[in-house]
Design a protein around this motif. Structure first.
Motif, PDB file in Angstrom:
ATOM      1  N   ASP A   1      10.088   3.005   6.593  1.00  0.00           N
ATOM      2  CA  ASP A   1       9.624   1.718   7.127  1.00  0.00           C
ATOM      3  C   ASP A   1      10.557   1.312   8.256  1.00  0.00           C
ATOM      4  O   ASP A   1      11.777   1.427   8.142  1.00  0.00           O
TER       5      ASP A   1
ATOM      6  N   MET B   1      -4.212  -7.368   0.091  1.00  0.00           N
ATOM      7  CA  MET B   1      -3.197  -6.531  -0.550  1.00  0.00           C
ATOM      8  C   MET B   1      -3.808  -5.778  -1.735  1.00  0.00           C
ATOM      9  O   MET B   1      -3.534  -4.591  -1.951  1.00  0.00           O
ATOM     10  N   ASN B   2      -4.642  -6.482  -2.493  1.00  0.00           N
ATOM     11  CA  ASN B   2      -5.278  -5.853  -3.658  1.00  0.00           C
ATOM     12  C   ASN B   2      -6.130  -4.659  -3.229  1.00  0.00           C
ATOM     13  O   ASN B   2      -6.156  -3.626  -3.899  1.00  0.00           O
TER      14      ASN B   2
ATOM     15  N   THR C   1       0.832  -1.208   0.000  1.00  0.00           N
ATOM     16  CA  THR C   1       0.000   0.000   0.000  1.00  0.00           C
ATOM     17  C   THR C   1       0.865   1.256   0.000  1.00  0.00           C
ATOM     18  O   THR C   1       0.674   2.165  -0.823  1.00  0.00           O
TER      19      THR C   1
ATOM     20  N   GLN D   1       4.267 -11.912  -2.521  1.00  0.00           N
ATOM     21  CA  GLN D   1       4.167 -10.509  -2.099  1.00  0.00           C
ATOM     22  C   GLN D   1       5.530  -9.824  -2.081  1.00  0.00           C
ATOM     23  O   GLN D   1       5.648  -8.647  -2.420  1.00  0.00           O
TER      24      GLN D   1
ATOM     25  N   ASP E   1      -3.891  -2.378   5.193  1.00  0.00           N
ATOM     26  CA  ASP E   1      -4.174  -3.121   6.429  1.00  0.00           C
ATOM     27  C   ASP E   1      -4.283  -2.206   7.646  1.00  0.00           C
ATOM     28  O   ASP E   1      -4.857  -2.606   8.661  1.00  0.00           O
TER      29      ASP E   1
ATOM     30  N   ALA F   1      -2.192 -13.909  -4.384  1.00  0.00           N
ATOM     31  CA  ALA F   1      -3.158 -13.627  -5.451  1.00  0.00           C
ATOM     32  C   ALA F   1      -3.121 -12.148  -5.826  1.00  0.00           C
ATOM     33  O   ALA F   1      -3.331 -11.280  -4.981  1.00  0.00           O
TER      34      ALA F   1
ATOM     35  N   LEU G   1       8.071   5.533  12.711  1.00  0.00           N
ATOM     36  CA  LEU G   1       7.279   6.654  13.240  1.00  0.00           C
ATOM     37  C   LEU G   1       7.106   6.431  14.740  1.00  0.00           C
ATOM     38  O   LEU G   1       6.533   5.419  15.158  1.00  0.00           O
TER      39      LEU G   1
END
Ligand SMILES: Cc1cc2nc3c(=O)[nH]c(=O)nc-3n(C[C@H](O)[C@H](O)[C@H](O)COP(=O)(O)OP(=O)(O)OC[C@H]3O[C@@H](n4cnc5c(N)ncnc54)[C@H](O)[C@@H]3O)c2cc1C
Length: 543
Positions: A34, A303-304, A15, A108, A290, A48, A132
């Motif tokens: 990250d 994820m999609n 995302t 992924q 998420d 998928a 963060l």
């Protein structure tokens, strides 16, 4: 002097990587951080990649690179006793009008690598080992504290803070947004295996049985499958490591075909959660992926959905931040995406509540499911519904304030708020051009359908209208007349796919959804709707 920071993206999963790239493509200054020092190396997350995501990858120019890492899935099967199967072919619905039909399996970590690889080209550096720690906002921006891997704290000021930091989102918690939902009773085991069985590679197999549900997803590689076992009963010891013997005996109790596990690459256990954020926005803080919604991974949607969140948000945030659109445009992000997340979580909730539960009704359903599947999979409307849902091609925003129908809605074909389907056209030199190739720009595109049997006069009318409507923020494309840069629709397929009987104007938003639709074209109303909802039309024409 460095430009002030427009957006701080927290989290470099699929995302965050999508969002950072799309914001930078539209000219915003972006940082993406990250807390993980290294890219993920585990093979146990999304596989998928749905057709809609591949369409978005195509708009980002990374579809080929992503597909090189994966394989196309040809069919979805429900396993029945005595070696029989109910099979749903995944490629057989041309009416979904997508250039990349079916479903791809891509690990992924490969999807993330492809998404990350475009960032340097867009001038964005992915900063790893940066977490963060805290944030506070005022009316002009957000002040964030970032903790670097060596413990040093850095204070950053950004116009927007974007939480793509997964289920335990620090951004969501910092903004005080509740994450409403629960954890399912049932338990899952996951095995990434090399399996010797009589079932062909490249297909999905689902096996509902009284003992639980097994789903086998093909993984690139010979005889390699990701097998998920969803069990109504909790294991005797929670969070205990999964042994090969336990996995194999549980799988044997559920799957009605003989098999040998040749190699177990990963074995793990997890519980399912279903939660949705109460809001996607709190002032200058927005959530996606998420961080905003989690649910069972079995449908291959999480994820999609996060990638689509990012695509929906990016063009709106860029337009507002650059002062091209009023601030209310950003409210439509939550208005459009929160219902999608809620529907998805409700649906998986109900499905798993019924199918994987431990009551007598669920037990009976698991016994009957294979026989029901053999009937249902034979029915075209059922096939169409399943494929439309799973592929995410049927997600729509008809109730959004951005979706405006002028004149009569089409009897067939997409309406305002629906995804714009792809169609093949002909350019001036007779070459085939896909409509999606014309929609890759980061601005909206207005399609002017000159009519299924357009002649010189109607083509001329469409062209002069295009010249009047086009502007620096709006590209106009004439369909049905090739002169002066338009595209021919020789067999009328584009007009038929869009349900255009006379003339129509269809505004395709930068995320590939239909905003305004006018049937037939009413220039005055159309111009007013475009001005109000999408763009300034001043300046030089751009057709
Ligand atoms: C077994 C399994 C199978 C799945 N299969 C599928 C599938 O087939 N298809 C599908 O669509 N989905 C699937 N999913 C779901 C999918 O993996 C997730 O939906 C997806 O990872 C969400 O992406 P994201 O970027 O929103 O969040 P994440 O992938 O969770 O990324 C969040 C990132 O934020 C970082 N982060 C967290 N906190 C901070 C902080 N404070 N500061 C800085 N960084 C931070 C993390 O390190 C992480 O890299 C599956 C999930 C599982 C568990």
């Amino acid at each position: 002097m460095a430009r002030p920071l427009d957006a701080l993206v927290v989290g470099a999963g699929p995302t965050g990587l999508t969002l950072a790239g799309e914001l930078a493509r539209r000219g915003l200054t972006v940082r993406i951080v990250d807390k993980a020092l290294e890219p993920p190396s585990d093979h146990s997350r999304a596989l998928a990649v749905q057709a809609r995501t591949l369409e978005l990858f195509s708009m980002m120019g990374i579809a080929d690179a992503a597909m090189e890492h994966g394989m196309r899935v040809m069919g979805l099967n429900v396993l029945l006793p005595r070696g029989r199967r109910a099979r749903l072919p995944l490629l057989s619905f041309p009416e979904l009008s997508t250039p990349i039909p079916g479903l791809f399996v891509i690990q992924q970590l490969d999807t993330e690598e492809v998404l990350a690889s475009r960032l340097p080209r867009l001038g964005v550096t992915l900063e790893r080992g940066v977490e963060l720690a805290s944030s506070s906002q005022d009316s002009a921006g957000v002040t964030c504290s970032l903790r670097h891997a060596d413990g040093e704290l850095e204070e950053v000021r950004s116009s927007w803070l974007l939480g793509c930091d997964g289920a335990h989102s620090a951004v969501r918690k910092g903004a005080g947004i509740p994450f409403e939902g629960d954890t399912y009773d049932d338990h899952c085991m996951l095995g990434d295996l090399v399996v010797d069985w009589q079932l062909p590679d490249g297909e999905i197999y689902i096996s509902p049985s009284p003992r639980g549900i097994a789903a086998a997803f093909p993984v690139p590689g010979r005889r390699r499958f990701r097998i998920v076992l969803i069990l109504p009963e909790a294991p005797p010891v929670r969070n205990a490591a999964v042994s090969l013997a336990e996995f194999e005996s549980t799988m044997r109790a559920i799957i009605p075909v003989p098999f040998q596990i040749e190699q177990a690459i990963v074995l793990s256990r997890y519980r399912l959660h279903h939660r949705v954020a109460a809001r996607l926005r709190s002032g200058r803080v927005l959530l996606a992926g998420d961080a905003a919604h989690i649910h069972s991974p079995a449908g291959g949607q999480g994820m999609n959905t996060g990638i689509q969140d990012a695509f929906n948000l990016a063009w709106k945030l860029a337009a507002v931040q650059q002062g091209r659109m009023p601030a209310w445009l950003l409210d439509t992000y939550e208005q459009e995406r929160l219902p999608v997340a809620r529907r998805l979580v409700d649906f998986t909730d109900r499905l798993f509540g019924f199918l994987a539960g431990h009551g007598p009704l669920s037990h009976t359903l698991r016994v009957l499911a294979p026989r029901l599947a053999i009937r249902a999979f034979g029915l075209a409307p059922v096939q169409r519904r399943i494929l439309g849902f799973v592929s995410q091609l049927k997600i729509r925003y008809r109730k959004s304030p951005l979706s405006v129908q002028l004149g009569t809605p089409p009897a067939r074909g997409p309406r305002a708020g629906d995804r714009a389907p792809d169609v093949a056209l002909r350019g001036g030199a007779g070459e085939e051009v896909h409509l999606f190739e014309l929609l890759r720009d980061p601005e909206p595109v207005l399609l002017l359908f000159a009519g299924p049997r357009a002649d010189g006069a109607s083509g001329e009318r469409a062209r002069s209208l295009a010249a009047r409507l086009a502007g620096p923020d709006l590209k106009v494309v004439v369909l049905g007349a090739t002169e002066a840069g338009g595209y021919a629709d020789p067999d009328g397929r584009a007009h038929a796919t869009y349900g255009v009987e006379t003339t129509a104007a269809v505004l395709v938003r930068p995320d590939g959804y239909i905003g305004v639709r006018s049937d037939p074209i009413d220039e005055g109303e159309l111009g007013r709707a475009l001005d109000r909802l999408f763009t300034r039309r001043t300046g030089a024409a751009r057709t």
